[in-house]
Design an enzyme around this catalytic site. Structure first.
Site, PDB file in Angstrom:
ATOM      1  NE  ARG A 115      33.076 -39.222 -72.631  1.00 46.42           N
ATOM      2  CZ  ARG A 115      31.863 -39.557 -72.225  1.00 46.42           C
ATOM      3  NH1 ARG A 115      31.250 -40.574 -72.767  1.00 46.42           N
ATOM      4  NH2 ARG A 115      31.260 -38.875 -71.276  1.00 46.42           N
ATOM      5  CB  CYS A 116      39.972 -42.567 -69.734  1.00 49.87           C
ATOM      6  SG  CYS A 116      40.990 -43.187 -68.378  1.00 49.87           S
ATOM      7  CB  SER A 117      41.988 -37.996 -66.664  1.00 48.68           C
ATOM      8  OG  SER A 117      41.871 -38.864 -65.552  1.00 48.68           O
TER       9      SER A 117
END
Length: 113
Positions: free
Chosen positions: A9-11
């Site tokens: 979920r973390c770019s």
């Protein structure tokens, strides 16, 4: 073998993973929110980073604000807290051999490849 402690979920974590794949590295992807590392595993990773537990805490997370902000804990206690609340671990962390780096920015991982 390169290990990445990854949160999809973390770019920045996704960018770091893509960079490692582009470099052709053999990868072990640890989705640490699903498979939380033990306190001992975290201690080993932090030793490779050369950092203390508080230096890799995500203090903006709600669980930190609600339960841990302003409180004092030993390193071993923080390790246990982080193992029980893996959302508090900065991401992504990349480990290769006896070296580790936090992939912020993602290009930092090039330092250990």
């Amino acid at each position: 073998m390169v290990t990445i402690y990854h949160n999809n979920r973390c770019s920045k974590s996704r960018q770091t993973l893509d960079l490692l794949r582009e470099k052709g590295e053999k990868l072990q992807v640890v989705e640490y929110l699903k498979e939380a590392p033990s306190a001992e595993e975290l201690k080993s990773v932090l030793n490779k980073l050369g950092l203390k537990p508080e230096q890799v805490l995500r203090k903006g997370e709600q669980v930190y604000k609600d339960s841990f902000a302003g409180k004092s804990y030993s390193d071993d206690e923080w390790l246990q807290i982080m193992s029980e609340n893996p959302i508090l671990i900065e991401r992504p962390i990349v480990v290769k051999g006896d070296k580790a780096v936090i992939g912020r920015p993602p290009e930092k991982v090039l330092d250990i490849l």
